[in-house]
Design an enzyme around this catalytic site. Sequence first.
Site, PDB file in Angstrom:
ATOM      1  CB  SER A 183     -26.578  51.903  30.421  1.00 48.89           C
ATOM      2  OG  SER A 183     -27.527  52.693  29.731  1.00 48.89           O
ATOM      3  CG  HIS A 211     -25.690  48.303  31.965  1.00 45.99           C
ATOM      4  ND1 HIS A 211     -24.659  48.159  31.066  1.00 45.99           N
ATOM      5  CD2 HIS A 211     -26.790  48.603  31.231  1.00 45.99           C
ATOM      6  CE1 HIS A 211     -25.100  48.384  29.832  1.00 45.99           C
ATOM      7  NE2 HIS A 211     -26.398  48.656  29.905  1.00 45.99           N
ATOM      8  CE  LYS A 242     -26.684  45.799  28.809  1.00 46.63           C
ATOM      9  NZ  LYS A 242     -27.803  45.224  28.037  1.00 46.63           N
TER      10      LYS A 242
END
Length: 396
Positions: A183, A211, A242
């Site tokens: 990340s 991610h 996310k």
Amino acid sequence: MYQDFQKYLQATLQQIKDDGLYKNERVIITPQSSGIKVEGNKDVINFCANNYLGLANNPELIQAAKDRMDARGYGMASVRFICGTQDTHKMLEKAISDFFGTEDTILYAACFDANGGLFEPLLTADDAIISDALNHASIIDGVRLCKAVRYRYANGDMEDLEKQLQAAQAQRFRIIATDGVFSMDGNVCPLDKIYELAQKYNAMVMVDESHSAGVVGKTGHGVTEQYNLRGKIEVITGTLGKAFGGSVGGFTTGKKEIIDLLRQRSRPYLFSNSIPPMIAAAGLKTFELLTRDNTLQDRLHDNTKYFVAKMTEAGFDIKPTQSAICAVMLYDARLSQEFAAALQEEGIYVTGFYYPVVPKGQARIRVQLSAAHTQEQLDKGIAAFVKVGKQLGVLK
């Protein structure tokens, strides 16, 4: 006692401030989106959300949450095995399994819980975990809670991983743990090579897709899609917080028996309330949207390529990236904060990252691109970076 402890805390906090490492929270007064208002009614373009597909304020997700709250209530007031399981939870677990091509899925309150509750139920002191050095804090904490023998290899270094696997042959079972996308840098793990080494040295593989899911791969199905390993990885963890709507909730998906044992023994699952029905329903709608077409993923990929190319052309030091994360390297903690503050004055909302989030001397601004960013917003962001970069001496 607290008077003495208070003095210690005050001194520690002051030292953090003196070192330029103190984190201030800025307040947003609108829904999360590519364009937001912050306290003081200032309009800014948001370049630091994990809202990769722009779904955090999607009308269909909002409506799905409202409808399910009307139909199934606000909260569950229970853990899953007592009376905290509704049909929506089971439907969402199946949708996640279908998305990743896995056998079964278990939901958690967050991916931090999924990673924290993963290793201890599965492995003992007779086993081994081989972990990438830059893995997320949640993986590190999950490993710490487990009695398995710990090995660590340098980030993405397959020669080092092979050495650790050779050493781990002394243990009974072995699992390699890695982030799908790291990340802070934006690099994708070399999962194809990891898988080859796992096969060679009789090991399993765990990937955190937080991610990467929704982002990486031609259709956004993550690193297993990118490396043509769909359904072959034993354990995948991820988040709904996310790309998949930006809310709360995490999951572990993978081999059926692994998921079954986690339901029996994973402590964050057994001792935490199940996610609210409205969150599960919005998550379910997310996976429905992502199976319709690849419009959002294609737009995200185009936005990322454009932004990275223009920033590199401008002269910024950019970490190599295969994701929607663009790490603009500044190296100095104070500079990263000054740069972020100056950008906000220009209407660009970003955050400086510095120790302990990244190693000392590796401070940066992490730009996160979204499918929701317009061409105009991208160009404004690039222009502001160039202006501030020249003002602060980062660019000539």
